[in-house]
Design a protein around this motif. Structure first.
Motif, short mmCIF file in Angstrom:
data_model
loop_
_atom_site.label_atom_id
_atom_site.label_comp_id
_atom_site.label_asym_id
_atom_site.label_seq_id
_atom_site.Cartn_x
_atom_site.Cartn_y
_atom_site.Cartn_z
N GLN A 30 0.83 -1.20 0.00
CA GLN A 30 0.00 0.00 0.00
C GLN A 30 0.87 1.26 0.00
O GLN A 30 1.84 1.36 0.74
CB GLN A 30 -0.92 0.01 1.22
N GLU B 81 -14.22 -6.24 0.60
CA GLU B 81 -13.15 -5.31 0.26
C GLU B 81 -12.14 -5.98 -0.67
O GLU B 81 -12.05 -7.19 -0.75
CB GLU B 81 -12.45 -4.81 1.51
N ILE C 64 -7.97 -5.11 -2.60
CA ILE C 64 -6.80 -4.24 -2.69
C ILE C 64 -6.37 -4.22 -4.16
O ILE C 64 -6.39 -5.25 -4.83
CB ILE C 64 -5.67 -4.72 -1.76
N LYS D 120 -6.65 0.00 -0.58
CA LYS D 120 -7.82 -0.84 -0.34
C LYS D 120 -9.06 -0.09 -0.84
O LYS D 120 -9.10 1.13 -0.86
CB LYS D 120 -7.97 -1.14 1.15
#
Length: 253
Positions: free
Chosen positions: A142, A218, A220, A229
């Motif tokens: 991330q 969810e 990513i 995300k």
């Protein structure tokens, strides 16, 4: 009873060891660093850094994340595959505030379409190991910026992110576009953490974006804001959602 306690203890120890190792996988470049100084610190070679991070030259930049621990290559297990309980996505709830995500850029890649096969089979024991590593590794990516056709820690596009994460986890796949991966994977009705999620018409006609499902509705992915995300509850993603799918190589033969 003793055997069950022993098995749980061994599994807990193995998980702890994996988590500890993964925390040392990435290094964030600081001012004054060079590939040679980083290699010396971690007792590896400059060639290791170039290979593991798929770098074509030895220039690096501040805050760039580099792999400094040899990626784990998962070996195929001969044991009977374990049963994996699939988690059905939560029904999307319409949010009160609608925020349209940044549009995903096109990928300059050649697609490799193939036949769409039947429903994906359950994960093999080898597939379970690959999924575990992939999801853990994806979470650590991330913040890495978007880069059109990018497949290194310097930046990713959506399918380049998929290619990098799963190959680092030990899965042998070729570099393809989102459309190519969609055509060469099997559909999943009840997705589990680690499966693929596909979208269409995000910037053009057809399959154009993908990510990794991480549970709780969810996923990513690598968008124009970088690796982040997102939730399928958002109207934009619900509108463009196509299906969940699974690589054939992680399934029971």
């Amino acid at each position: 009873m003793f055997k069950k306690v022993l098995l749980v203890t061994v599994l807990m120890f193995s998980f702890a060891a994996t988590a500890s190792a993964s925390t040392n996988t990435l290094y964030e470049v600081k001012k004054g660093d060079s590939l040679s100084s980083i290699a010396k610190t971690y007792k590896i070679t400059v060639n290791d850094l170039l290979t593991w991070n798929k770098l074509s030259k030895d220039s690096i930049f501040v805050k760039q994340k580099l792999i400094v621990l040899k990626p784990t290559i998962v070996k195929t297990s001969t044991k009977t595959p374990q049963t994996v309980v699939a988690t059905k996505p939560v029904s999307p709830v319409k949010p009160q505030t609608v925020e349209k995500p940044v549009q995903v850029k096109a990928e300059e890649l050649i697609t490799s379409p193939g036949p769409l096969l039947d429903e994906a089979k359950p994960l093999s024991s080898n597939g379970q190991a690959i999924y575990s590593l992939s999801v853990d590794f994806a979470g650590r990516m991330q913040g890495i910026p978007y880069l059109n056709a990018g497949i290194t820690m310097a930046g990713f596009d959506c399918s380049g992110f998929i290619y990098f994460v799963y190959t680092q986890a030990g899965l042998k796949i070729s570099r393809q576009s989102s459309e190519g991966y969609f055509a060469s994977s099997a559909p999943v009705t009840n997705p589990i953490v680690g499966d693929l999620v596909f979208f269409e018409n995000t910037y053009g006609i057809g399959i154009s974006h993908m990510g990794i499902y991480i549970g709780n509705n969810e996923f990513i992915h690598a968008g124009t804001k970088g690796v982040e995300k997102a939730t399928l509850d958002l109207p934009y993603w619900k509108e463009h959602f196509v299906s969940f799918k699974r690589f054939h190589a992680v399934s029971v033969n």
